[in-house]
Every structure is written in structure tokens, then in C-alpha cells.
Design an enzyme around this catalytic site. Structure first.
Site, mmCIF file in Angstrom:
data_model
loop_
_atom_site.group_PDB
_atom_site.id
_atom_site.type_symbol
_atom_site.label_atom_id
_atom_site.label_comp_id
_atom_site.label_asym_id
_atom_site.label_seq_id
_atom_site.Cartn_x
_atom_site.Cartn_y
_atom_site.Cartn_z
ATOM 1 C CG ASP A 54 -0.143 0.199 3.672
ATOM 2 O OD1 ASP A 54 -0.275 1.199 2.947
ATOM 3 O OD2 ASP A 54 -0.767 0.060 4.745
ATOM 4 C CG ASP A 102 -1.518 5.601 0.805
ATOM 5 O OD1 ASP A 102 -2.175 4.727 1.399
ATOM 6 O OD2 ASP A 102 -2.027 6.576 0.248
#
Length: 265
Positions: A205, A207
Site C-alpha cells: 500500500d 502509506d
């Protein structure tokens, strides 16, 4: 009489990575630091005796701040392990990485607190840690897949919560590349035991401060890691086959001439 080691190389599995070997033999290992996260599985990979240990436990029972890192590394060393490959889930902090990238970082920043992070409990033993990852093991991983990126700084935070946007933006502003919750003290404990260690970071992902939107969530992290498990397993098997002899590596020779005040099994 000398005994053959049960294993010479180990993989420490991260989030969603709870098994690796086919038909393994399990070793229940006691340590001076308590129980490791799970029994250590041992089998053969690429012609080498390899161990596997899920750092979070067999069913992810252990959050990052409750993992017994000292017991985990000591258990592996007691079985003969001298080289450690450590896949982990990470968030991206900068736009030069993206979800799905695999990165072998070359630097680490510790922002954890409250963890037992050393075997040294008495005396003067100061481990050199300017370069926290073994360059030989890192090179073997990079050579295993041309898509693997080499270099970058991984900041390790205490967890288990994810970062605020302000924290994430601060870390990115320092020039750091990746964020993780388990990379420390794992790396320094391996160095104290004379083990060669490299992190293999899967970007799951971006952040919270790296982009607009809702921020990172647990489902996203777990799903991204699960989708890349087969790729990681293949990468690890090839890297294990690429590994050379660790004899003479500075990861272990740093302690030559130093009286250690802790046991190296």
C-alpha cells in the site's frame, strides 16, 4: 564430535506468509528468552537445508510489538542457521515505489520503543550496524528476479496502529522509502548472533501521507500480500539457491576478538 546443522538458511515469514516448505520436519526449540513464535519447520530448498519460522505465529496470533524477536533469532541460530531471508509487508512512502513492488532495502531507521532489542544485558559489546543488511544475501535476492528493486530506507514503527498522515509525511520528507512494523529489532539481533540477514519488502500500500484518500487499511495489506505469495515463494527458492558460503562475511567476523557477554548457540 561435530553435528551437521539442521538448517543453514532460514526464511522468516511475514504477514500472510505462514508456510513455505513441503513435507517439513518441525523442531520445537526452547531458548533462554522464552518460546519463539512457532515451532521451526525444516526441509530442503534448492538443495540446501532450510528453516521456516512465521514471525507472527502460525495463525497471526502475535502483533508486531508482541513478537519475541530474541527467541526467534536464537532458535534459528541454535539449529545452525547462518543466513536469514526476511520477507515483510511494507507501506510505500514515496512515489518511486508502488504497490506490488518488491524492494530489498539497504538502510533501516528504528522508531520503535519498548521492545527487547539486544542480547547484550551486561558488559561492553557494541555491534557495528552502519550497514544493517548483508550485502551478499541482498545481492542473491536481487539476482533472483530482475523486477526486484535494490536500495532504499525502511523506517520501522512500533505499531500496531498505522501512521497518521502527519507522521507519514514526516517520514517521507526525511527521504525514507518504506515503512514497516517488524524489521527492528530482527535485523540487529541477527547481526549480534553473527547471522547474515536481508529484508525482502513487498509494498502492499501507499502509506497515509503519500496520497489522498482514506489511508491504509488492514484488508488492503493482507490482500496484496496474499496475491503475491506465489511470487515471493519462487523468489525465495531462487535466492536460496544463489546464496554463497557465509564464512568470512563481516556479518559474523565483527565479533572476532570481542568477548561477548551473551551466548551464541
Amino acid at each position: 564430535m561435530t553435528h551437521e546443522p539442521a538448517a543453514e538458511v532460514a526464511v522468516i515469514g511475514g504477514t500472510g506468509f505462514y508456510s513455505f516448505l513441503e513435507d517439513p520436519v518441525e523442531h520445537v526449540v526452547g531458548t533462554p528468552y522464552g518460546a519463539p513464535s512457532a515451532p521451526v519447520s525444516v526441509g530442503t530448498v534448492a538443495g540446501r537445508r532450510a528453516a521456516f519460522l512465521p514471525r507472527h505465529g502460525p495463525h497471526h496470533e502475535l502483533p508486531p510489538h508482541r513478537i519475541n524477536y530474541r527467541a526467534n533469532l536464537w532458535a534459528l541460530r541454535s539449529l545452525g542457521v547462518r543466513q536469514v531471508l526476511a520477507p515483510c509487508a511494507v507501506g510505500g512512502l514515496r512515489d518511486d515505489v508502488a504497490p506490488g513492488d518488491v524492494v530489498v532495502p539497504d538502510q533501516l531507521v528504528d522508531r520503535t520503543w519498548g521492545r527487547a532489542q539486544s542480547y547484550v544485558e551486561t558488559g561492553a559489546v557494541h555491534v557495528p550496524f552502519a550497514d544493517p543488511y548483508c550485502p551478499r544475501v541482498s545481492a542473491a535476492v536481487v539476482a533472483a528476479d530482475e523486477r526486484v528493486r535494490h536500495g532504499g530506507t525502511m523506517v520501522v514503527v512500533e505499531g500496531p496502529r498505522f501512521s497518521t498522515r502527519a507522521e507519514s509525511r514526516h517520514y517521507a520528507a526525511q527521504g525514507w522509502t518504506l515503512i514497516n512494523m517488524t524489521g527492528h529489532p530482527e535485523a540487529v539481533l541477527a547481526r549480534e548472533l553473527g547471522q547474515c540477514y536481508a529484508a525482502i519488502a513487498l509494498v502492499t500500500d501507499m502509506d497515509a501521507g503519500a496520497e489522498s484518500g482514506a489511508g491504509v487499511g488492514q484488508e488492503e495489506v493482507f490482500a496484496r500480500f496474499a496475491a503475491n505469495l506465489d511470487r515471493l515463494r519462487g523468489l525465495l527458492a531462487t535466492a536460496i539457491g544463489n546464496l554463497g558460503d557465509p564464512d568470512g562475511c563481516t556479518c559474523s567476523t565483527w565479533a572476532d576478538g570481542i568477548e561477548l557477554t551473551y551466548e551464541v548457540p
